[in-house]
Write an enzyme that holds these catalytic residues in place. Structure first.
Site, PDB file in Angstrom:
ATOM      1  N   SER A 166      -9.786   2.377   2.809  1.00  0.00           N
ATOM      2  CA  SER A 166      -8.956   2.971   1.783  1.00  0.00           C
ATOM      3  C   SER A 166      -8.137   2.038   0.928  1.00  0.00           C
ATOM      4  O   SER A 166      -7.422   2.419  -0.039  1.00  0.00           O
ATOM      5  CB  SER A 166      -8.002   4.069   2.523  1.00  0.00           C
ATOM      6  OG  SER A 166      -7.096   3.261   3.559  1.00  0.00           O
ATOM      7  N   LYS A 212       0.817  -1.250  -0.094  1.00  0.00           N
ATOM      8  CA  LYS A 212       0.059  -0.040   0.119  1.00  0.00           C
ATOM      9  C   LYS A 212       0.887   1.069   0.038  1.00  0.00           C
ATOM     10  O   LYS A 212       2.068   1.314   0.716  1.00  0.00           O
ATOM     11  CB  LYS A 212      -0.843  -0.050   1.274  1.00  0.00           C
ATOM     12  CG  LYS A 212      -1.883   0.993   1.218  1.00  0.00           C
ATOM     13  CD  LYS A 212      -2.740   0.765   2.336  1.00  0.00           C
ATOM     14  CE  LYS A 212      -3.998   1.877   2.539  1.00  0.00           C
ATOM     15  NZ  LYS A 212      -4.570   2.017   4.030  1.00  0.00           N
ATOM     16  N   SER A 248      -9.741   0.045   7.065  1.00  0.00           N
ATOM     17  CA  SER A 248      -9.364   0.101   5.684  1.00  0.00           C
ATOM     18  C   SER A 248      -8.547  -1.178   5.113  1.00  0.00           C
ATOM     19  O   SER A 248      -8.285  -1.194   3.963  1.00  0.00           O
ATOM     20  CB  SER A 248      -8.126   1.311   5.784  1.00  0.00           C
ATOM     21  OG  SER A 248      -8.823   2.556   5.812  1.00  0.00           O
TER      22      SER A 248
END
Lengths: 98, 499
Positions: free
Chosen positions: B154, B79, B178
């Site tokens: 997210s 990420k 997330s």
């Protein structure tokens, strides 16, 4: 009645150092009003005898041994700088004109 | 034969047996990415050169007989919230466009030391604020189950990369869901470890008392293997827990829940939850009962206030954390014409560099922390946090783990909720309490909703530093459901599985 006015948002934007257009301020004032209306309900259960929690685990002062260790070189530390000069971050004027 | 659909554990076995190499595996995944990522947009950056170099180094070590960790040579998607030395790290924001960190996050250091091959950086909501990845400054990621739908957020890029077979492993971060909500809506597995279980050093901070990095995978065992690589004390993070890492791999392999008490949270079902989500959740409960677990209903009355408290605490911490983006030391700088003051340049930079959701949260947080409102908003939210922790303590006195659906609905359409922040915030209603209390949470797939054929996530919550319990229950549930379905759920993803 609105909990928060357009002027309030303009003041908050100033505190947060974000320029905002008139349209952004108008839009955000409306949204903030809705969001604050929704989150204000925390007050319903926040009785005076409930202690606040700032952090999920109890943390005391955490210190390490005071010994010299390798770290970034000045070149590495400055590698992302928008502007630099003489191994330093170069920034716009802070105090204004003489 | 090893394919991009193999699990990381299977790939590790093939590598150890010498039937494939890390370079081959890495190239195989780049080929897959080339085939599907134009449609999925899981990745923001691919570090092909670095990854293939790392893969070759692992292969050489293996050749020379060096002892390697269980995930050595396996590819992973990272990420873009985590700093990786020399590799563009944007956090989904224009603010950091072009920034190449001069250091590695501790998670990245541990991945490299374990020989894990980092393919590239995955898309995310800007500064990890969002539930759909639509807040990325670089365009949305598309759900591999239906490209017109969101992959969650997210960490939508990491979850979509797994579901599209672009990587067998990924790293996510979870501040209010997330990792888990993207896992739920993509039919993958995501784990938020106990707060302090994985170092936050090098993780670009959103809300420091809630942020936690964790493993994302397609199976519970793969998540456990990755968990043990990244977890453990780090003196560079003062909130890192200095205690042994729970034995999550051993727990994931137990496949036994006989006599365990599973607490079903009364407040996390019913109104607001899609019928198909509740039906699949109950299928999961039935499977656990068949495996010998006992269900108990638990009540956590303060959960009804968790979302409101979260949307005061997280924005408050974000308004403080994001003050570092001041255009002075890194990131973009806008409007520096030699005449404007530093403050003016800062304001112009933050106007241009931050997107609407980030600005919304900074303003909200600035308000909640401002003099005259602090006690009513931030102070009250902190008290709710205490009450939430009491609810959990009470529930864990009655049950070994707690369970709920991970998200109230399946994946919604891109654009559907983008203009309604309050509706968007509701996606995290079942995941937020876990972050507020700092405990562990996992999401794994429990089937497809009958209304839309989209995946549903089953959430397991475990007490702090008992992450092994959610892996034990998750591993058992996964095995029971796999036996019932006959094939992994991702085989049913219509769009990409056939390619």
């Amino acid at each position: 009645m609105s909990a928060i006015s357009r002027d309030d948002v303009a003041h908050l934007a100033k505190l947060a150092r974000i320029s905002m257009s008139d349209a952004e301020l108008d839009h955000l004032a409306q949204e903030m009003d809705l969001i604050l209306g929704a989150v204000a309900r925390v007050q319903e259960v926040a009785a005076s005898d409930v202690p606040p929690t700032s952090h999920p685990i109890p943390v005391n002062n955490v210190v390490r041994q005071d010994v010299v260790r390798p770290s970034l070189t000045p070149q590495e530390a400055l590698s992302g700088a928008p502007a630099q000069s003489e191994d330093r971050f170069k920034v716009p004027q802070i105090l204004g004109e003489e | 034969m090893t394919t991009t659909k193999s699990s990381a554990a299977e790939m590790a076995t093939a590598l150890a047996a010498g039937t494939t190499t890390s370079v081959e595996l890495t190239q195989l995944h780049y080929d897959r990415i080339a085939q599907v990522d134009e449609d999925v947009h899981a990745f923001l950056y691919l570090d092909k050169e670095g990854a293939l170099e790392q893969a070759a180094a692992v292969d050489a070590k293996r050749q020379s007989g060096e002892e390697l960790g269980p995930l050595a040579g396996i590819p992973l998607a990272l990420k873009d919230v985590l700093a990786q030395k020399g590799v563009p790290t944007t956090c989904g924001s224009k603010m950091l466009e072009g920034w190449r960190p001069p250091y590695d996050a501790t998670v990245v250091t541990r991945l490299k030391e374990a020989g894990v091959v980092i393919l590239g950086k995955t898309n995310m909501d800007e500064f990890a604020m969002g539930s759909s990845t639509e807040n990325s400054a670089y365009g949305p990621t598309h759900n591999p189950w239906d490209l017109t739908r969101i992959p969650g957020g997210s960490g939508g890029g990491s979850a979509a990369a797994l579901a599209a077979f672009e990587a067998p492993l990924a790293i996510g971060t979870d501040t209010g869901g997330s990792i888990r909500q993207p896992a739920a809506v993509t039919g993958t597995v995501g784990v938020k470890p106990t707060y302090g279980g994985v170092s936050r050093y090098g993780l670009i901070a959103f809300s420091s008392s809630l942020d936690q990095a964790g493993p994302c995978a397609r199976t519970v065992l793969d998540a456990a293997l990755l968990h043990e690589v990244i977890a453990g004390h780090d003196e560079r993070d003062s909130t890192s827990i200095n205690a042994p890492v729970p034995q999550v791999v051993k727990a994931a392999k137990k496949l036994d829940v006989k006599g365990m008490k599973i607490g079903v949270v009364k407040e996390l079902q019913g109104e607001g939850f899609q019928a198909g989500v509740l039906d699949r959740f109950h299928d999961g409960l039935d499977a656990l009962v068949s495996a010998g677990a006992e269900l108990v209903e638990v009540s956590c009355p303060t959960f009804d206030y968790a979302l409101a408290a979260y949307y005061l605490i997280a924005p408050s911490e974000c308004s403080s954390n994001l003050a570092r983006f001041d255009s002075m030391r890194y990131g973009i700088r806008v409007g520096d014409n030699g005449e404007r003051s530093a403050e003016e340049v800062m304001k112009l930079t933050r106007h241009k560099g931050f997107g609407p959701e980030v600005k919304r949260r900074i303003i909200l947080g600035t308000y909640a922390l401002s003099s005259g409102y602090y006690d009513a908003y931030y102070g009250s939210a902190q008290k709710v946090r205490t009450l939430l922790m009491r609810d959990f303590a009470n529930a864990f006195a009655q049950a070994d783990v707690l369970v709920s659906p991970t998200a109230p609905t399946t994946a919604f359409k891109i654009g559907e909720q983008v203009d309604d922040p309050l509706a968007m915030y509701l996606n995290d209603i079942a995941t937020i309490p876990v972050n507020m209390a700092g405990i562990g949470g996992m999401s794994l797939p429990c089937g497809l909703a009958q209304e839309d054929g989209l995946p549903v996530g089953f959430q397991i919550m475990s007490p702090a530093m008992r992450d092994d319990l959610m892996y034990q229950v998750g591993g058992t549930l996964e095995a029971a459901l796999l036996a019932k379905w006959g094939a992994p759920i991702l085989d049913k993803a219509p769009v990409l599985a056939a390619r």
